[in-house]
Design a protein around this motif. Sequence first.
Motif, PDB file in Angstrom:
ATOM      1  N   LEU A  93       0.877  -1.173   0.000  1.00 41.03           N
ATOM      2  CA  LEU A  93       0.000   0.000   0.000  1.00 41.03           C
ATOM      3  C   LEU A  93       0.911   1.218   0.000  1.00 41.03           C
ATOM      4  CD1 LEU A  93      -2.698   1.545   0.335  1.00 41.03           C
ATOM      5  CD2 LEU A  93      -2.495   1.140   2.799  1.00 41.03           C
ATOM      6  N   PRO A  94       1.075   1.911  -1.146  1.00 37.29           N
ATOM      7  CA  PRO A  94       2.022   3.032  -1.203  1.00 37.29           C
ATOM      8  C   PRO A  94       1.409   4.309  -0.626  1.00 37.29           C
ATOM      9  CG  PRO A  94       1.032   2.690  -3.356  1.00 37.29           C
ATOM     10  CD  PRO A  94       0.467   1.630  -2.457  1.00 37.29           C
ATOM     11  N   MET A  95       2.200   4.981   0.202  1.00 39.21           N
ATOM     12  CA  MET A  95       1.798   6.258   0.768  1.00 39.21           C
ATOM     13  C   MET A  95       2.970   7.231   0.625  1.00 39.21           C
ATOM     14  SD  MET A  95      -1.336   5.601   1.590  1.00 39.21           S
ATOM     15  CE  MET A  95      -1.856   6.972   2.613  1.00 39.21           C
ATOM     16  N   ASN A  96       2.980   8.289   1.402  1.00 42.88           N
ATOM     17  CA  ASN A  96       4.002   9.323   1.235  1.00 42.88           C
ATOM     18  C   ASN A  96       4.917   9.440   2.448  1.00 42.88           C
ATOM     19  OD1 ASN A  96       2.796  10.515  -1.376  1.00 42.88           O
ATOM     20  ND2 ASN A  96       1.090  10.577   0.052  1.00 42.88           N
ATOM     21  N   THR A  97       4.354   9.786   3.592  1.00 44.34           N
ATOM     22  CA  THR A  97       5.157   9.985   4.792  1.00 44.34           C
ATOM     23  C   THR A  97       5.075   8.784   5.718  1.00 44.34           C
ATOM     24  OG1 THR A  97       3.346  10.984   6.039  1.00 44.34           O
ATOM     25  CG2 THR A  97       4.677  12.456   4.673  1.00 44.34           C
ATOM     26  N   GLY A  98       6.012   8.727   6.652  1.00 49.24           N
ATOM     27  CA  GLY A  98       5.983   7.648   7.632  1.00 49.24           C
ATOM     28  C   GLY A  98       4.720   7.660   8.462  1.00 49.24           C
ATOM     29  N   ALA A  99       4.305   8.848   8.886  1.00 46.44           N
ATOM     30  CA  ALA A  99       3.074   8.942   9.679  1.00 46.44           C
ATOM     31  C   ALA A  99       1.878   8.413   8.904  1.00 46.44           C
ATOM     32  CB  ALA A  99       2.832  10.382  10.111  1.00 46.44           C
ATOM     33  N   GLU A 100       1.827   8.669   7.600  1.00 44.28           N
ATOM     34  CA  GLU A 100       0.735   8.136   6.779  1.00 44.28           C
ATOM     35  C   GLU A 100       0.768   6.607   6.738  1.00 44.28           C
ATOM     36  OE1 GLU A 100      -0.462  10.532   2.992  1.00 44.28           O
ATOM     37  OE2 GLU A 100       1.680  10.822   3.329  1.00 44.28           O
ATOM     38  N   ALA A 101       1.969   6.048   6.689  1.00 43.47           N
ATOM     39  CA  ALA A 101       2.067   4.590   6.698  1.00 43.47           C
ATOM     40  C   ALA A 101       1.537   4.026   8.011  1.00 43.47           C
ATOM     41  CB  ALA A 101       3.523   4.168   6.485  1.00 43.47           C
TER      42      ALA A 101
ATOM     43  N   LEU B 263       6.190  -1.520   8.048  1.00 45.57           N
ATOM     44  CA  LEU B 263       6.014  -0.126   7.657  1.00 45.57           C
ATOM     45  C   LEU B 263       7.359   0.461   7.264  1.00 45.57           C
ATOM     46  CD1 LEU B 263       3.603   1.006  10.510  1.00 45.57           C
ATOM     47  CD2 LEU B 263       3.094  -0.191   8.363  1.00 45.57           C
ATOM     48  N   LEU B 264       7.402   1.072   6.083  1.00 47.68           N
ATOM     49  CA  LEU B 264       8.634   1.645   5.547  1.00 47.68           C
ATOM     50  C   LEU B 264       8.414   3.107   5.188  1.00 47.68           C
ATOM     51  CD1 LEU B 264       9.599  -1.268   3.142  1.00 47.68           C
ATOM     52  CD2 LEU B 264      10.571  -0.827   5.407  1.00 47.68           C
ATOM     53  N   GLY B 265       9.488   3.867   5.202  1.00 47.75           N
ATOM     54  CA  GLY B 265       9.431   5.275   4.817  1.00 47.75           C
ATOM     55  C   GLY B 265      10.848   5.798   4.755  1.00 47.75           C
ATOM     56  N   LYS B 266      11.017   7.077   5.022  1.00 49.96           N
ATOM     57  CA  LYS B 266      12.323   7.736   5.081  1.00 49.96           C
ATOM     58  C   LYS B 266      13.241   7.314   3.941  1.00 49.96           C
ATOM     59  CE  LYS B 266      12.083   8.807  10.011  1.00 49.96           C
ATOM     60  NZ  LYS B 266      11.710  10.207   9.835  1.00 49.96           N
TER      61      LYS B 266
ATOM     62  N   PRO C  47       9.228  12.224  -0.595  1.00 50.91           N
ATOM     63  CA  PRO C  47       8.662  11.401   0.476  1.00 50.91           C
ATOM     64  C   PRO C  47       7.966  10.171  -0.099  1.00 50.91           C
ATOM     65  CG  PRO C  47       7.345  13.385   0.158  1.00 50.91           C
ATOM     66  CD  PRO C  47       8.528  13.504  -0.745  1.00 50.91           C
ATOM     67  N   VAL C  48       8.400   9.001   0.337  1.00 50.33           N
ATOM     68  CA  VAL C  48       7.808   7.732  -0.095  1.00 50.33           C
ATOM     69  C   VAL C  48       7.677   6.848   1.140  1.00 50.33           C
ATOM     70  CG1 VAL C  48       7.947   5.743  -1.647  1.00 50.33           C
ATOM     71  CG2 VAL C  48       9.010   7.920  -2.310  1.00 50.33           C
ATOM     72  N   SER C  49       6.507   6.297   1.356  1.00 46.99           N
ATOM     73  CA  SER C  49       6.328   5.318   2.429  1.00 46.99           C
ATOM     74  C   SER C  49       5.466   4.183   1.905  1.00 46.99           C
ATOM     75  CB  SER C  49       5.702   5.957   3.670  1.00 46.99           C
ATOM     76  OG  SER C  49       4.371   6.365   3.431  1.00 46.99           O
ATOM     77  N   ALA C  50       5.393   3.124   2.685  1.00 40.91           N
ATOM     78  CA  ALA C  50       4.617   1.971   2.233  1.00 40.91           C
ATOM     79  C   ALA C  50       4.232   1.085   3.404  1.00 40.91           C
ATOM     80  CB  ALA C  50       5.424   1.152   1.214  1.00 40.91           C
ATOM     81  N   VAL C  51       3.059   0.504   3.298  1.00 45.28           N
ATOM     82  CA  VAL C  51       2.633  -0.601   4.149  1.00 45.28           C
ATOM     83  C   VAL C  51       2.840  -1.857   3.311  1.00 45.28           C
ATOM     84  CG1 VAL C  51       0.723  -1.645   5.424  1.00 45.28           C
ATOM     85  CG2 VAL C  51       0.913   0.859   5.265  1.00 45.28           C
ATOM     86  N   VAL C  52       3.692  -2.756   3.770  1.00 41.47           N
ATOM     87  CA  VAL C  52       3.951  -4.001   3.053  1.00 41.47           C
ATOM     88  C   VAL C  52       3.452  -5.133   3.939  1.00 41.47           C
ATOM     89  CG1 VAL C  52       5.695  -5.348   1.832  1.00 41.47           C
ATOM     90  CG2 VAL C  52       6.045  -2.899   2.152  1.00 41.47           C
ATOM     91  N   ALA C  53       2.608  -5.994   3.376  1.00 44.44           N
ATOM     92  CA  ALA C  53       1.914  -6.948   4.251  1.00 44.44           C
ATOM     93  C   ALA C  53       1.561  -8.237   3.526  1.00 44.44           C
ATOM     94  CB  ALA C  53       0.637  -6.309   4.800  1.00 44.44           C
ATOM     95  N   ARG C  54       1.097  -9.204   4.331  1.00 42.08           N
ATOM     96  CA  ARG C  54       0.544 -10.427   3.768  1.00 42.08           C
ATOM     97  C   ARG C  54      -0.720 -10.091   2.979  1.00 42.08           C
ATOM     98  NH1 ARG C  54      -1.680 -13.825   6.861  1.00 42.08           N
ATOM     99  NH2 ARG C  54      -1.728 -12.736   8.855  1.00 42.08           N
ATOM    100  N   ARG C  55      -0.983 -10.879   1.956  1.00 41.26           N
ATOM    101  CA  ARG C  55      -2.137 -10.634   1.098  1.00 41.26           C
ATOM    102  C   ARG C  55      -3.437 -10.628   1.895  1.00 41.26           C
ATOM    103  NH1 ARG C  55      -1.793 -10.780  -3.983  1.00 41.26           N
ATOM    104  NH2 ARG C  55       0.135 -12.009  -3.856  1.00 41.26           N
TER     105      ARG C  55
ATOM    106  N   THR D 138      -3.754  10.984  -2.820  1.00 43.47           N
ATOM    107  CA  THR D 138      -3.558  11.563  -4.144  1.00 43.47           C
ATOM    108  C   THR D 138      -2.141  11.334  -4.650  1.00 43.47           C
ATOM    109  OG1 THR D 138      -5.220  13.266  -3.733  1.00 43.47           O
ATOM    110  CG2 THR D 138      -3.629  13.704  -5.485  1.00 43.47           C
ATOM    111  N   PHE D 139      -1.166  11.529  -3.787  1.00 44.88           N
ATOM    112  CA  PHE D 139       0.228  11.397  -4.197  1.00 44.88           C
ATOM    113  C   PHE D 139       0.795  10.008  -3.956  1.00 44.88           C
ATOM    114  CE2 PHE D 139      -0.111  15.942  -4.256  1.00 44.88           C
ATOM    115  CZ  PHE D 139       0.829  16.374  -5.174  1.00 44.88           C
ATOM    116  N   GLY D 140       0.138   9.181  -3.165  1.00 49.62           N
ATOM    117  CA  GLY D 140       0.663   7.858  -2.870  1.00 49.62           C
ATOM    118  C   GLY D 140       0.813   7.022  -4.130  1.00 49.62           C
ATOM    119  N   GLY D 141       2.011   6.495  -4.362  1.00 50.21           N
ATOM    120  CA  GLY D 141       2.254   5.678  -5.554  1.00 50.21           C
ATOM    121  C   GLY D 141       2.434   6.479  -6.818  1.00 50.21           C
ATOM    122  N   ASN D 142       2.742   7.782  -6.688  1.00 48.66           N
ATOM    123  CA  ASN D 142       2.932   8.587  -7.904  1.00 48.66           C
ATOM    124  C   ASN D 142       4.164   8.090  -8.664  1.00 48.66           C
ATOM    125  OD1 ASN D 142       5.377  10.548  -7.454  1.00 48.66           O
ATOM    126  ND2 ASN D 142       4.218  10.664  -5.532  1.00 48.66           N
ATOM    127  N   PRO D 143       4.202   8.325  -9.990  1.00 52.96           N
ATOM    128  CA  PRO D 143       5.284   7.739 -10.794  1.00 52.96           C
ATOM    129  C   PRO D 143       6.678   8.212 -10.419  1.00 52.96           C
ATOM    130  CG  PRO D 143       3.790   9.074 -12.144  1.00 52.96           C
ATOM    131  CD  PRO D 143       3.159   8.925 -10.823  1.00 52.96           C
TER     132      PRO D 143
END
Length: 408
Positions: A107-115, A258-261, A269-277, A291-296
Amino acid sequence: MTSVARTRSSAELIRAEEPVLAHNYHPLPVVVARAEGTWVQDVEGRRYLDMLAGYSALNFGHRHPALIEAAHRQLDRLTLTSRAFHNDRLAEFAERLAALIGLDMVLPMNTGAEAVESAVKVARKWAYDVRGVPADRATIVVAADNFHGRTTTIVSFSTDEVARSGFGPFTPGFRIVPYNDLAAMEAAIDDTTAAVLIEPIQGEAGVIVPDDGYLAGVRELTSRKGCLFIADEIQSGLGRTGRTLAVEHESVMPDVVLLGKALGGGIVPVSAVVARREVLQVLHPGEHGSTFGGNPLAAAVGSAVVDLLETGEFQRRAAELGVVLRGGLQSLVGRGVVGFRARGLWAGVDIDPELGTGRDISERLMREGILVKDTHGSTIRLAPPLTITADELQGALQTLEKVLVQGA
């Protein structure tokens, strides 16, 4: 004739911030204007060795050539579509990040707090849809002295009164237990528990490394009790501790990471929730987004970060140079250092309070050309870019020794 604007001095720029910027930070009095690798330069041209690396956002140093190239290449093509449409960079980023971590979905997000906020929502939704917790009854167990971000929900389960005071009312649904205490954690888990959310190493608290077996114990406990294990690796992950993830030191795989930084390479700023399906599949269209999560642009830079980590070079460097760091700090114990905790290229160093506060020591090091950051009391944090050389690291340790001797 067009006049050329005069470059303002560091002192002038610091004074100019005072009336126009909210006073939510107390930076060291250095104004960085340029940077390359492990070094930064201020407005006047003075150079400093960066021993903080943007709280691990700059694991690969300032302006790493491969990351800058990836950003430039993408800037010339496409930067943002929103998630209303697909873009041609996101699938590769998600595939490769999931493979690097060893989990299924992203699940791509932007900041660590968002993750972290996203993980809280996902855990609650999973508790209702999968575990069968009654509606609006889900709880999440967290550790005292945690730092997961600054949003209202996150400070609701902080034990730092500076972070909390004045920001209530607080969000319910969290149970706080002492860090590194499996018995207390087990007592806090019941049939309403959606997840246990912890940092494998507590960064803001002073780089607190738990006892051997603690993370494996959390994994066993959450599996046995039927709730999720969420590891906040936003600071500790992506090479910092000598492994891709800090949980790997105990061969543990959480349900959610949870990843970021560092994932944004110090560029975006790039963060992500990486998890089991099974966990991330509880989300359906319209239930969560960004809106910006996962932008190119973020996906292109994030993929380039995965490129660097896939080689294992940075993990090896952190492990090998971590031995140098520990050795240097050990030699200072009893000589201005009263104790330290370290893993890989990350250390919390407790200075003798008689020599000054952590802020005092940070300012003295700054005047000697070394940038660090204090945390609580007389503790300073060391987290240099993973690109630092052994000579640079030893030079920083020698400068710390000089500052401590001068202050004695």
